[in-house]
Design a protein around this motif. Structure first.
Motif, PDB file in Angstrom:
ATOM      1  N   THR A  35       0.839  -1.197   0.000  1.00  0.00           N
ATOM      2  CA  THR A  35       0.000   0.000   0.000  1.00  0.00           C
ATOM      3  C   THR A  35       0.872   1.245   0.000  1.00  0.00           C
ATOM      4  N   LYS A  36       0.295   2.348  -0.355  1.00  0.00           N
ATOM      5  CA  LYS A  36       1.001   3.627  -0.334  1.00  0.00           C
ATOM      6  C   LYS A  36       1.499   3.931   1.075  1.00  0.00           C
ATOM      7  N   GLN A  37       0.673   3.624   2.040  1.00  0.00           N
ATOM      8  CA  GLN A  37       1.027   3.879   3.439  1.00  0.00           C
ATOM      9  C   GLN A  37       2.233   3.029   3.855  1.00  0.00           C
ATOM     10  N   GLU A  38       2.271   1.761   3.452  1.00  0.00           N
ATOM     11  CA  GLU A  38       3.393   0.887   3.800  1.00  0.00           C
ATOM     12  C   GLU A  38       4.699   1.386   3.180  1.00  0.00           C
ATOM     13  N   VAL A  39       4.632   1.810   1.924  1.00  0.00           N
ATOM     14  CA  VAL A  39       5.824   2.275   1.221  1.00  0.00           C
ATOM     15  C   VAL A  39       6.360   3.553   1.863  1.00  0.00           C
ATOM     16  N   ALA A  40       5.478   4.494   2.125  1.00  0.00           N
ATOM     17  CA  ALA A  40       5.898   5.756   2.743  1.00  0.00           C
ATOM     18  C   ALA A  40       6.490   5.516   4.131  1.00  0.00           C
ATOM     19  N   LYS A  41       5.873   4.649   4.906  1.00  0.00           N
ATOM     20  CA  LYS A  41       6.362   4.368   6.258  1.00  0.00           C
ATOM     21  C   LYS A  41       7.738   3.713   6.214  1.00  0.00           C
ATOM     22  N   LEU A  42       7.943   2.776   5.301  1.00  0.00           N
ATOM     23  CA  LEU A  42       9.242   2.114   5.187  1.00  0.00           C
ATOM     24  C   LEU A  42      10.322   3.110   4.780  1.00  0.00           C
ATOM     25  N   ALA A  43      10.019   3.963   3.816  1.00  0.00           N
ATOM     26  CA  ALA A  43      11.011   4.938   3.344  1.00  0.00           C
ATOM     27  C   ALA A  43      11.451   5.871   4.459  1.00  0.00           C
ATOM     28  N   VAL A  44      10.525   6.268   5.290  1.00  0.00           N
ATOM     29  CA  VAL A  44      10.830   7.223   6.361  1.00  0.00           C
ATOM     30  C   VAL A  44      11.497   6.543   7.549  1.00  0.00           C
ATOM     31  N   SER A  45      11.102   5.325   7.856  1.00  0.00           N
ATOM     32  CA  SER A  45      11.575   4.682   9.085  1.00  0.00           C
ATOM     33  C   SER A  45      12.828   3.834   8.909  1.00  0.00           C
ATOM     34  N   SER A  46      13.151   3.453   7.697  1.00  0.00           N
ATOM     35  CA  SER A  46      14.290   2.568   7.477  1.00  0.00           C
ATOM     36  C   SER A  46      15.610   3.274   7.742  1.00  0.00           C
ATOM     37  N   GLU A  47      16.537   2.536   8.323  1.00  0.00           N
ATOM     38  CA  GLU A  47      17.874   3.062   8.531  1.00  0.00           C
ATOM     39  C   GLU A  47      18.772   2.802   7.330  1.00  0.00           C
ATOM     40  N   LEU A  48      18.301   2.002   6.385  1.00  0.00           N
ATOM     41  CA  LEU A  48      19.060   1.710   5.172  1.00  0.00           C
ATOM     42  C   LEU A  48      18.889   2.838   4.163  1.00  0.00           C
ATOM     43  N   PRO A  49      19.919   3.102   3.356  1.00  0.00           N
ATOM     44  CA  PRO A  49      19.769   4.160   2.345  1.00  0.00           C
ATOM     45  C   PRO A  49      18.760   3.791   1.255  1.00  0.00           C
ATOM     46  N   LEU A  50      18.706   2.510   0.898  1.00  0.00           N
ATOM     47  CA  LEU A  50      17.729   1.998  -0.070  1.00  0.00           C
ATOM     48  C   LEU A  50      17.087   0.768   0.555  1.00  0.00           C
ATOM     49  N   LEU A  68      17.871  12.844  -4.741  1.00  0.00           N
ATOM     50  CA  LEU A  68      18.302  12.066  -5.902  1.00  0.00           C
ATOM     51  C   LEU A  68      19.806  11.822  -5.884  1.00  0.00           C
ATOM     52  N   ASP A  69      20.606  12.827  -5.597  1.00  0.00           N
ATOM     53  CA  ASP A  69      22.061  12.636  -5.625  1.00  0.00           C
ATOM     54  C   ASP A  69      22.523  11.659  -4.549  1.00  0.00           C
ATOM     55  N   VAL A  70      21.949  11.730  -3.366  1.00  0.00           N
ATOM     56  CA  VAL A  70      22.300  10.800  -2.291  1.00  0.00           C
ATOM     57  C   VAL A  70      21.823   9.393  -2.645  1.00  0.00           C
ATOM     58  N   ALA A  71      20.606   9.277  -3.171  1.00  0.00           N
ATOM     59  CA  ALA A  71      20.049   7.976  -3.544  1.00  0.00           C
ATOM     60  C   ALA A  71      20.868   7.337  -4.663  1.00  0.00           C
ATOM     61  N   LEU A  72      21.251   8.125  -5.652  1.00  0.00           N
ATOM     62  CA  LEU A  72      22.042   7.598  -6.762  1.00  0.00           C
ATOM     63  C   LEU A  72      23.407   7.126  -6.266  1.00  0.00           C
ATOM     64  N   ASN A  73      24.009   7.857  -5.367  1.00  0.00           N
ATOM     65  CA  ASN A  73      25.280   7.429  -4.788  1.00  0.00           C
ATOM     66  C   ASN A  73      25.112   6.100  -4.046  1.00  0.00           C
ATOM     67  N   SER A  74      24.023   5.940  -3.319  1.00  0.00           N
ATOM     68  CA  SER A  74      23.746   4.682  -2.614  1.00  0.00           C
ATOM     69  C   SER A  74      23.559   3.539  -3.599  1.00  0.00           C
ATOM     70  N   LEU A  75      22.857   3.810  -4.698  1.00  0.00           N
ATOM     71  CA  LEU A  75      22.651   2.781  -5.724  1.00  0.00           C
ATOM     72  C   LEU A  75      23.985   2.377  -6.348  1.00  0.00           C
ATOM     73  N   LYS A  76      24.810   3.355  -6.681  1.00  0.00           N
ATOM     74  CA  LYS A  76      26.119   3.066  -7.277  1.00  0.00           C
ATOM     75  C   LYS A  76      26.976   2.227  -6.320  1.00  0.00           C
ATOM     76  N   GLN A  77      26.963   2.560  -5.040  1.00  0.00           N
ATOM     77  CA  GLN A  77      27.731   1.795  -4.054  1.00  0.00           C
ATOM     78  C   GLN A  77      27.211   0.359  -3.956  1.00  0.00           C
ATOM     79  N   ARG A  78      25.894   0.207  -3.945  1.00  0.00           N
ATOM     80  CA  ARG A  78      25.291  -1.125  -3.869  1.00  0.00           C
ATOM     81  C   ARG A  78      25.693  -1.970  -5.069  1.00  0.00           C
ATOM     82  N   MET A  79      25.613  -1.366  -6.247  1.00  0.00           N
ATOM     83  CA  MET A  79      25.951  -2.091  -7.466  1.00  0.00           C
ATOM     84  C   MET A  79      27.448  -2.410  -7.518  1.00  0.00           C
TER      85      MET A  79
END
Length: 123
Positions: A35-50, A68-79
């Motif tokens: 649900t939209k509520q589950e996704v929003a809650k996970l994004a806000v409460s998670s300690e993980l960057p992604l 976006l710049d922080v998220a993209l950096n996290s994605l690049k590091q993960r990959m």
């Protein structure tokens, strides 16, 4: 008469609160198993960057509330951790290579606060 106005105001405020807490005003998600509520809650409460939020139709969906710049950096590091090198960005798609393999990871801004990444399963 004042009692009716007060009752109306209270009911109206309760209805607004209930509507907003369900995130009904957010755009539709590109997957159906959360649900939209589950996704929003996970994004806000998670300690993980992604954070993995869904898996559907051969894809894993990650969510973040980072910029976006922080998220993209996290994605690049993960990959990179998994042996993939970032090659280029084409719009909202990011190309990574590992040997002769290529993979495109799509991103989607979901509301002004959240960003989704769509990765093939296994990455």
């Amino acid at each position: 008469m004042k009692k009716w106005i007060l009752l109306f105001v209270i009911l109206f405020l309760l209805a607004v609160y209930a509507a907003l807490s369900t995130k009904f005003h957010y755009p539709e998600l590109p997957f159906s198993n959360k649900t939209k509520q589950e996704v929003a809650k996970l994004a806000v409460s998670s300690e993980l960057p992604l954070s993995k939020v869904a898996q559907q139709d051969g894809f894993v969906w990650l969510v973040t509330d980072d910029s976006l710049d922080v998220a993209l950096n996290s994605l690049k590091q993960r990959m990179k951790k998994n042996g993939w090198e970032f090659v280029e960005q084409n719009g909202s798609s990011y190309l990574f290579e590992k040997g002769n393999e290529k993979v495109f990871i799509e991103s989607q801004q979901w509301t002004g606060n959240f960003l989704l990444f769509q990765l093939p399963i296994g990455l």
